[in-house]
Design a protein around this motif. Structure first.
Motif, PDB file in Angstrom:
ATOM      1  N   GLY C 183       0.836  -1.201   0.000  1.00 27.38           N
ATOM      2  CA  GLY C 183       0.000   0.000   0.000  1.00 27.38           C
ATOM      3  C   GLY C 183       0.873   1.253   0.000  1.00 27.38           C
ATOM      4  N   HIS C 184       1.951   1.174   0.782  1.00 24.39           N
ATOM      5  CA  HIS C 184       2.864   2.318   0.879  1.00 24.39           C
ATOM      6  C   HIS C 184       3.545   2.603  -0.457  1.00 24.39           C
ATOM      7  CE1 HIS C 184       6.719   4.333   1.905  1.00 24.39           C
ATOM      8  NE2 HIS C 184       5.932   5.019   2.722  1.00 24.39           N
ATOM      9  N   GLU C 185       3.908   1.505  -1.122  1.00 20.92           N
ATOM     10  CA  GLU C 185       4.533   1.645  -2.437  1.00 20.92           C
ATOM     11  C   GLU C 185       3.586   2.382  -3.396  1.00 20.92           C
ATOM     12  OE1 GLU C 185       5.718  -1.802  -5.224  1.00 20.92           O
ATOM     13  OE2 GLU C 185       6.735  -2.166  -3.306  1.00 20.92           O
ATOM     14  N   ALA C 186       2.326   1.988  -3.355  1.00 24.16           N
ATOM     15  CA  ALA C 186       1.340   2.626  -4.228  1.00 24.16           C
ATOM     16  C   ALA C 186       1.145   4.092  -3.859  1.00 24.16           C
ATOM     17  CB  ALA C 186       0.007   1.883  -4.144  1.00 24.16           C
ATOM     18  N   LEU C 187       1.203   4.385  -2.562  1.00 21.16           N
ATOM     19  CA  LEU C 187       1.053   5.760  -2.078  1.00 21.16           C
ATOM     20  C   LEU C 187       2.172   6.648  -2.625  1.00 21.16           C
ATOM     21  CD1 LEU C 187      -0.228   7.304   0.932  1.00 21.16           C
ATOM     22  CD2 LEU C 187       2.236   7.250   1.116  1.00 21.16           C
ATOM     23  N   VAL C 188       3.407   6.134  -2.557  1.00 22.78           N
ATOM     24  CA  VAL C 188       4.553   6.905  -3.048  1.00 22.78           C
ATOM     25  C   VAL C 188       4.431   7.117  -4.556  1.00 22.78           C
ATOM     26  CG1 VAL C 188       7.060   6.849  -3.391  1.00 22.78           C
ATOM     27  CG2 VAL C 188       6.088   6.179  -1.189  1.00 22.78           C
ATOM     28  N   LYS C 189       4.045   6.041  -5.234  1.00 24.26           N
ATOM     29  CA  LYS C 189       3.946   6.097  -6.683  1.00 24.26           C
ATOM     30  C   LYS C 189       2.891   7.123  -7.120  1.00 24.26           C
ATOM     31  CE  LYS C 189       3.332   2.878 -10.447  1.00 24.26           C
ATOM     32  NZ  LYS C 189       2.712   1.635 -10.848  1.00 24.26           N
ATOM     33  N   LEU C 190       1.751   7.079  -6.449  1.00 18.76           N
ATOM     34  CA  LEU C 190       0.683   8.027  -6.799  1.00 18.76           C
ATOM     35  C   LEU C 190       1.069   9.459  -6.455  1.00 18.76           C
ATOM     36  CD1 LEU C 190      -2.726   6.432  -5.791  1.00 18.76           C
ATOM     37  CD2 LEU C 190      -2.099   7.329  -8.043  1.00 18.76           C
ATOM     38  N   GLY C 191       1.761   9.600  -5.329  1.00 19.55           N
ATOM     39  CA  GLY C 191       2.155  10.937  -4.886  1.00 19.55           C
ATOM     40  C   GLY C 191       3.025  11.644  -5.902  1.00 19.55           C
ATOM     41  N   LYS C 192       3.882  10.872  -6.569  1.00 19.28           N
ATOM     42  CA  LYS C 192       4.800  11.469  -7.541  1.00 19.28           C
ATOM     43  C   LYS C 192       4.150  11.634  -8.913  1.00 19.28           C
ATOM     44  CE  LYS C 192       8.235   8.495  -6.893  1.00 19.28           C
ATOM     45  NZ  LYS C 192       9.566   7.864  -7.041  1.00 19.28           N
ATOM     46  N   SER C 193       3.011  11.019  -9.079  1.00 19.89           N
ATOM     47  CA  SER C 193       2.382  11.019 -10.400  1.00 19.89           C
ATOM     48  C   SER C 193       1.627  12.322 -10.635  1.00 19.89           C
ATOM     49  CB  SER C 193       1.375   9.872 -10.475  1.00 19.89           C
ATOM     50  OG  SER C 193       0.215  10.242  -9.765  1.00 19.89           O
ATOM     51  N   PRO C 194       1.308  12.611 -11.881  1.00 19.32           N
ATOM     52  CA  PRO C 194       0.545  13.842 -12.150  1.00 19.32           C
ATOM     53  C   PRO C 194      -0.949  13.738 -11.857  1.00 19.32           C
ATOM     54  CG  PRO C 194       1.598  12.982 -14.164  1.00 19.32           C
ATOM     55  CD  PRO C 194       1.723  11.939 -13.117  1.00 19.32           C
ATOM     56  N   PHE C 195      -1.408  12.628 -11.277  1.00 22.97           N
ATOM     57  CA  PHE C 195      -2.824  12.561 -10.905  1.00 22.97           C
ATOM     58  C   PHE C 195      -3.106  13.609  -9.837  1.00 22.97           C
ATOM     59  CE2 PHE C 195      -2.146   8.181 -12.425  1.00 22.97           C
ATOM     60  CZ  PHE C 195      -3.118   8.167 -13.417  1.00 22.97           C
ATOM     61  N   THR C 196      -4.196  14.335 -10.024  1.00 22.45           N
ATOM     62  CA  THR C 196      -4.527  15.360  -9.041  1.00 22.45           C
ATOM     63  C   THR C 196      -5.646  14.830  -8.153  1.00 22.45           C
ATOM     64  OG1 THR C 196      -5.886  16.321 -10.771  1.00 22.45           O
ATOM     65  CG2 THR C 196      -3.785  17.351 -10.364  1.00 22.45           C
ATOM     66  N   LEU C 197      -5.234  14.258  -7.045  1.00 16.02           N
ATOM     67  CA  LEU C 197      -6.193  13.624  -6.143  1.00 16.02           C
ATOM     68  C   LEU C 197      -6.613  14.598  -5.063  1.00 16.02           C
ATOM     69  CD1 LEU C 197      -4.215  10.296  -5.763  1.00 16.02           C
ATOM     70  CD2 LEU C 197      -5.972  10.875  -7.456  1.00 16.02           C
TER      71      LEU C 197
END
Ligand code: FAD
Ligand code: SF4
Ligand code: SF4
Lengths: 444, 480, 362
Positions: C183-197
């Motif tokens: 889950g943490h890996e996915a969190l880091v990956k999403l955080g760096k991505s251009p998705f605007t959550l």
């Protein structure tokens, strides 16, 4: 809570009388400067002190201090012209300027720094006391580089003296270090080169001095490309140095002498005066400023001559350069290095790129920090070897990083500087003039 | 003083300690050239230790100092203090650490704003605050002034992107504020330090926040027949519920200047140009773009066009960002104002400014962050005229008071510096100002850090607009 | 002592005459009833709300939930997502304690949205700082300084905020991972991505919870993009602002009645370290704002968690419950805090964040 030590605007000891509203602008008068130097006022007034020129200035980006920035230099010159600073105190920072004119490109306010620095140098040179070494060095430069014959002889001599270079003053040591070990054999140019095929135009070529000694191949390439594109090329016999180097270091008198000689040497019945060296081209385009304040007739002659000057790439692009039809193109990657005297001084950036991209199979690469000078800047690497070296190495690093097979550029100074500083690289860079790559297209 | 200088010589070699006129002179002013003052010396530290020692020395000798980044302040913020010390931070310019997983970077104060984004680009990250001067100004200066930019409408000012700071306080004590998180415990001391205009010591290391680069952009230019309608269009866009990344306006003079400087390709017959940029995920941007175009359609625009590719977009921005300096082409002198008005009153404010400008007989160019109501009237004048500057300053004063009357502020991002000192009492009561002073003294007992800036002296309440500046009267600053 | 001042003037004189004073942060809590505790329930008005300006000024005693409903009526909201609104917290207390919720991931936390404050310092001065317009650089940024000060510099009487429009469409996604690390890996990956959550949270069990918002019809496409980016389908995908999921993140609804709730600023790297340090403890916890804050409920000795945090170079703020001090763990900011404290509250009327206290307010 009462804490009365709040700093208040108590009058403090005055170190000088406050000068209300005394903007320098009203203090330098064009009349006082005289016609020769009047042009200095405009760039000074146009500068709004915003600092946008700082990051592209090679001396600021290596030294990081205001007096070695365009903004700082403009201010120093202003103060000196106003009589608030002594020229000799300011000279070191003015001397450090490469005259690369990157500051002109990056200035949104339209400050023509070139119209300030050249006359200023001439202005301050009039009263300047130089040390003996400096004098010898400047004399040596002015009396050898502009003369291909003398340059050849001096190079031979320099090779002999190289081993003792380190015992000499820094600048002279650098002169020796940079002097080429061997020079290519002399290749005198014919006076007339007829157009091939249908004649589309007639131009005169400025052969250049140092370039003609260091890399005669460039002019040969230019002549071949021009003639094959239907242009008749005249290489006026009595031509000499264009005077740009002298102009650059504030030796206005020498510069004018050189220019006058060429006014006579070049024919009138030509479409353009072609330069293959960015430094010469930009200098000649400035003849109007150089002769400001001279006899109106001579001034007109100078302006007329200057208006015909054009860089080889600019010209080829204008006439619509046609490369030969080729069957199988070999893929090749080329990094283009913007010579300051082309990109900044003459604002020519797109035509060389367009020409290169017309070569089948060629991929053009752009190095980082294109605006920043390679440190060659005319005689700069002789007068300021340390900065020149730092800039040269930085440029080579950026060019190597592109991974290109070849570096193309439009100025002999850049060419030698980059070649020299890439010697330490595991794979030294191959540096050529843009026109040489075009010429290769015509080789069978 | 001589004792002080002698001790400075023990810290700095002569190449980094300027005492001679030729090396000091280029430091006498910042981007607001109408004021200048001559410092006793300029030093160029290369490590934190030198900064700390220098401050301790200043404290011991009661010598005022001013930190200096690139000197692009437009309010006299980095103008020296007469006979004080200038601490130039340009050689403290390293990015010390870049952590892509945490999206943070630890940098020295002399790093240039865009330098951070360049370094972060390979990780798809960037530093969001984008003052027009971003290719030149330093992060230290941005921090001291809480600088804004076109995109702070959506992303906030510098303050919103600073997570932690290592500070050398004016007496030489080194403290750490904040941390390397977006959250913090206890009071937001970072928030207090940011925007304190150099009155609280020198930032030595700065932990900044990086954002992922938006996936896509949409940039549109709408031209209008009058500045007022463009101003009203902003209110319409804001009210439509879309949150653009940036929303800027330029008037005819500014367009002319920017065109001359960079040939940005702006429509040439517009009285005003509204520039709106959307950014974000491609799908979201396209949906917003549809909503934006229909909102703009109702605003009476003469022409609406969208940037076709990244090059066109960059060129549009280059024109906008060059506009201040480019106005130098139109007039020998100008002063930039920085007042803020409520967004719904933009049209009204712009109309009033053009009336004030006509009354004063001075041209005013407008180029500003419309999205957050942050005006930048550039007052064009000629200092060669005997009363040129006085007239310009009087007009500036009227514009600032207009902003206050409409419920706004005297400065949105350029700071108070020395230039707007005299308007502080219009905005804050004596009690408020006294609280500021108490905070200041708790950090700087001797008030040596950027002395004479931001906080007016006690006896300098509302001053008349005309006549010499109070600091001039005191002989602390003088004019070029 | 008048414990319920009816006006700001009354509040001022109260502060002037008191030697020690505290504000109750929520009308629902009855834990604090000592003589020096006052209530601001009478200062509960909207001072100015300009929907066209996207700004609002309110008195500090107003319940956060009321501010929220006023804004919601005009399609606007507080983007820092004030937590504990359902527990009756006032807006003043939210500022004082510096509290932001999961949605602050999108645009920023409380400090990023507070424009101005009016407060009474320890000298009894009524001070206004900041402004009402969305941008203002004049004077020190005291509004930010007041956020998180836990009232120790003064009593907040009024505040103004910048607000944003509510996006028309909101979706909540849940991805359950087999293990926290995943889950943490996915969190880091999403955080760096251009998705605007809008929000990005992680539970200690490894559930990643995402909120996204946008123009009508644009979210479906974005959700599929996120799913393919994470290479897995969302385990839950709800159309609404799912109330059963979101308040949970901060308030840890199932937390025991006693104990201490801590806010711990983190970053994605230190989340990993903190989670391993807490593995084995039965403290309910949650990582919010994309991994930039941890909410930890601690039932054992606070000294123990304080030294655990200090070892990780983390600082914790006690949000509710008893503790030896409000700030525990790393206390690096204290020297600077002390200086400001000496300027605004030299006599210590409002308590010291780093010194022993009876209990935190809530
Ligand atoms: C053409 C132009 C356009 C501009 N556009 C914008 C804009 O869009 N938005 C905007 O907000 N501003 C703008 N500015 C103003 C200016 O660029 C900013 O204020 C910028 O942040 C100043 O940075 P600097 O490095 O030049 O700082 P300086 O001018 O050198 O210093 C500014 C202040 O910061 C202090 N300081 C510097 N470093 C430190 C440090 N390390 N620690 C503590 N204090 C320090 C100085 O003492 C001084 O008070 C513009 C200026 C120009 C000339
Ligand atoms: S000409 Fe080149 S070296 Fe000289 S000031 Fe301009 S940018 Fe700097
Ligand atoms: S960019 Fe131009 S106007 Fe600005 S400081 Fe440099 S020379 Fe002056």
């Amino acid at each position: 809570m009462e804490n009365s030590e709040t700093y208040t605007l108590q009058p403090r000891a005055l170190t000088s009388e406050p000068e209300f509203f005394s903007r320098m602008i009203s203090q330098i008068s064009k009349e006082k400067l005289g016609p020769e130097f009047a042009s200095m006022k405009d760039p000074i007034e146009a500068c709004v002190h915003c600092g946008f020129c700082l990051p592209t200035c090679p001396t600021y980006s290596t030294m990081g201090d205001e007096m070695n920035s365009p903004r700082g230099r403009i201010f120093l010159m202003k103060e000196t012209l106003e009589g608030k600073l002594e020229p000799e105190d300011v000279d070191p920072y003015i001397d450090n300027c490469l005259g690369c004119l990157a500051c002109v490109t990056s200035c949104p306010s339209g400050v023509e720094y070139g119209e300030l620095i050249s006359p200023y140098r001439a202005w301050s040179e009039r009263t300047r006391e130089r040390s003996l070494t400096e004098k010898v060095q400047r004399f040596a430069m002015l009396k050898t580089i502009p003369y291909p014959d003398r340059f050849r002889k001096a190079s031979k001599l320099a090779t002999l003296f190289k081993p003792i270079g380190r015992f000499l003053p820094k600048g002279m040591g650098a002169m020796l270090e940079l002097a080429p070990h061997t020079l290519p054999t002399e290749q005198p140019l014919e006076e007339l080169h007829p157009a091939r095929g249908e004649r589309r135009g007639r131009v005169a070529l400025l052969a250049g001095c140092a370039q003609q000694a260091l890399a005669p191949r460039i002019n040969l390439a230019a002549i071949r490309v021009l003639t094959r594109n239907g242009i008749e090329v005249v290489v006026p016999k009595n031509q000499g140095c264009c005077g740009s180097l002298a102009m650059h270091i504030g030796a206005a008198h020498d510069a004018r002498k050189a220019a006058l000689n060429n006014f006579d040497a070049f024919p009138d019945d030509i479409d353009a005066i072609i330069s293959t060296a960015a430094g010469c081209g930009s200098g000649m385009k400035e003849y109007g400023t150089l002769f400001a304040g001279e006899d109106p007739e001579i001034l007109e002659q100078a302006q007329n001559y200057a208006s015909k000057v054009i860089d080889i790439c600019e010209y080829l692009d204008q006439i619509g350069f046609v490369p030969p039809e080729k069957e199988n193109a070999t893929p090749i990657t080329v990094a283009y290095h913007d010579a300051c005297h082309l990109a900044h001084a003459q604002k020519i950036r797109s035509s060389p790129r367009k020409l290169l991209q017309s070569i089948p199979g060629l991929t053009l690469l752009e190095p980082a920090e294109w605006e920043i000078c390679c440190g060659s800047a005319g005689s700069y690497n002789i007068e300021h070897p340390d900065t020149a070296k730092e800039l040269g190495q930085r440029k080579v690093k950026n060019l190597v990083a592109t991974g290109a097979d070849i570096v193309a550029t439009g100025n002999i100074g850049c060419l030698t500087q980059i070649e020299f500083h890439s010697k330490e690289q595991p794979k030294p860079l191959r540096v050529v003039h843009t026109v040489e790559l075009l010429d290769q297209q015509f080789e069978e | 003083m001589s004792d002080f200088i002698a001790q400075l010589r023990e810290i700095y070699p002569s190449e980094r300690l300027y005492e001679d006129d030729a090396r000091i002179t280029p430091y006498v002013s910042d981007g607001l050239t109408v004021f200048r003052a001559k410092p006793a010396a300029v030093v160029m530290p290369v490590c934190n230790d030198e900064v700390v020692k220098t401050l301790a020395l200043c404290h011991a000798h009661d010598i005022p100092f001013v930190a200096r980044g690139s000197g692009t302040s437009l309010s006299g913020g980095s103008m020296p203090i007469e006979e004080g010390l200038v601490i130039s931070l340009n050689q403290l310019n390293q990015i010390l650490e870049l952590d892509p997983d945490n999206r943070t970077a630890r940098v020295q104060p002399g790093v240039i704003n865009t330098g951070i984004s360049v370094a972060a680009a390979s990780h798809g990250l960037y530093f969001a605050p984008d003052p027009s001067s971003q290719t030149v100004c330093t992060i230290g200066g941005n921090l001291a002034f809480n600088s804004g930019g076109a995109h702070c409408l959506k992303y906030g000012m510098t303050s919103n992107h600073i997570l932690g700071i290592k500070v050398a306080l004016p007496d030489g004590e080194v403290v750490e504020l904040g941390n390397d998180s977006l959250e913090n415990t206890g009071p937001d001391c970072v928030g207090l330090f940011v925007g304190s205009e150099g009155l609280m010591g020198i930032a030595l290391e700065i932990q900044v926040r990086l954002l992922p680069k938006p996936e896509s952009y949409r940039t549109i230019l709408a031209s209008y027949d009058s500045l007022e309608t463009a101003g009203d269009a902003v209110a319409t866009v804001v009210a439509s519920g879309i949150l653009p990344g940036a929303m800027e306006i330029m008037d005819a003079l500014a367009i002319e200047a920017a065109e001359a400087a960079v040939s940005a390709g702006y429509p040439d017959d517009a009285a005003a140009l509204l520039l709106v940029e959307l950014d974000g995920e491609a799908a979201a941007v396209e949906a917003e773009f549809a909503a934006l175009t229909s909102a703009i359609e109702t605003t009476g625009a003469k022409e609406v066009r969208a940037a076709q590719d990244e090059n066109e977009r960059m060129l549009i921005w280059k024109g906008r960002k060059s506009a201040f300096s480019a106005v130098g082409r139109l007039s020998p002198d100008y002063i930039v104002q920085d007042g803020v008005v409520p967004r719904s009153k933009l049209g009204e404010a712009l109309k009033a400014i053009s009336e004030l400008s006509a009354d004063a007989g001075l041209r005013v160019a407008n180029v500003f962050h419309a999205g957050d109501g942050n005006l930048h009237p550039l007052i064009l004048f000629d200092a060669k005229q005997p009363d040129g500057l006085e007239k310009a300053e009087a007009l500036a004063g009227k514009i600032l008071r207009l902003c206050l009357r409409l419920g706004g502020s005297i400065t949105g991002e350029h700071g108070v510096g020395v230039e707007k000192l005299k308007y502080m009492p219009d905005m804050f009561s004596d009690t408020d100002l006294e609280a500021f002073r108490r905070i200041r003294r708790s950090i700087d007992t001797k008030e040596i850090s950027n002395r004479g800036k931001m906080l007016p002296g006690k006896e300098a309440p509302a001053l008349s607009d005309l006549g010499p500046h109070p600091l001039e009267k005191a002989g602390i600053i003088s004019r070029m | 002592m008048d414990s319920n001042p009816q006006s700001i003037d009354a509040l001022v004189s109260l502060v002037k005459n008191a030697s020690s004073i505290k504000v109750r942060g929520s009308e629902n809590t009855s834990t604090q009833s000592s003589a020096n505790v006052i209530s601001l329930s009478a200062l509960n008005r909207i001072k100015e709300y300009l929907p066209d300006e996207y700004t609002i000024s309110v008195e500090a005693g107003m319940a956060t939930s009321e501010v929220q409903s006023t804004l919601a009526a005009k399609g606007q909201y507080l983007p820092f997502d004030p937590p504990f609104a359902s527990e009756g917290t006032t807006i003043g207390a939210t500022i004082a304690r510096g509290l932001s919720g999961p949605e602050s991931f999108r645009y920023g936390i409380l400090r990023d949205f507070i424009l101005g404050v009016t407060f009474i310092d320890g000298h009894g001065n009524l001070i206004r700082a900041g402004g009402k317009v969305v941008k203002n650089a004049a004077g020190f940024d005291i509004p930010k300084l007041m956020s998180g000060s836990c009232g120790s510099f003064g009593i907040i009487a009024e505040a103004s905020f910048k607000v944003f429009p509510v996006a028309p469409e909101t979706r909540t996604l849940v991805f359950n991972y087999s293990h926290f690390d995943k889950g943490h890996e996915a969190l880091v990956k999403l955080g760096k991505s251009p998705f605007t959550l809008d929000a990005l949270d992680l539970s200690s069990e490894g559930s990643l919870v995402i909120k996204l918002a946008g123009q009508p019809g644009s979210t479906d496409e974005r959700i599929s993009a996120i799913e393919s980016f994470l290479e897995s389908r969302a385990d839950a995908n709800t159309e609404e602002n799912n109330d059963s999921i979101w308040p949970e993140t901060v308030q840890l609804h199932n937390r025991p009645a006693t104990g201490t709730l801590l806010k711990v600023p983190t970053n994605p790297s230190s989340v990993m370290a903190l989670e391993s340090a807490l593995t084995g403890s039965n403290a309910p916890r949650r990582y919010s704002i994309g991994g930039y804050v941890a909410w930890v409920h601690w039932s054992e000795s606070v000294e123990a968690v304080s030294s655990l945090l200090a070892k990780l170079n983390l600082s914790g703020q006690v949000v509710s419950g008893g503790a030896p001090a409000i700030i525990i763990g790393d206390t690096g900011q204290r020297p600077f805090y002390n200086r400001i404290k000496s300027a605004l509250d030299p006599d210590g009327k409002f308590g010291d964040l780093y010194a022993p206290t009876a209990s935190a307010h809530l």
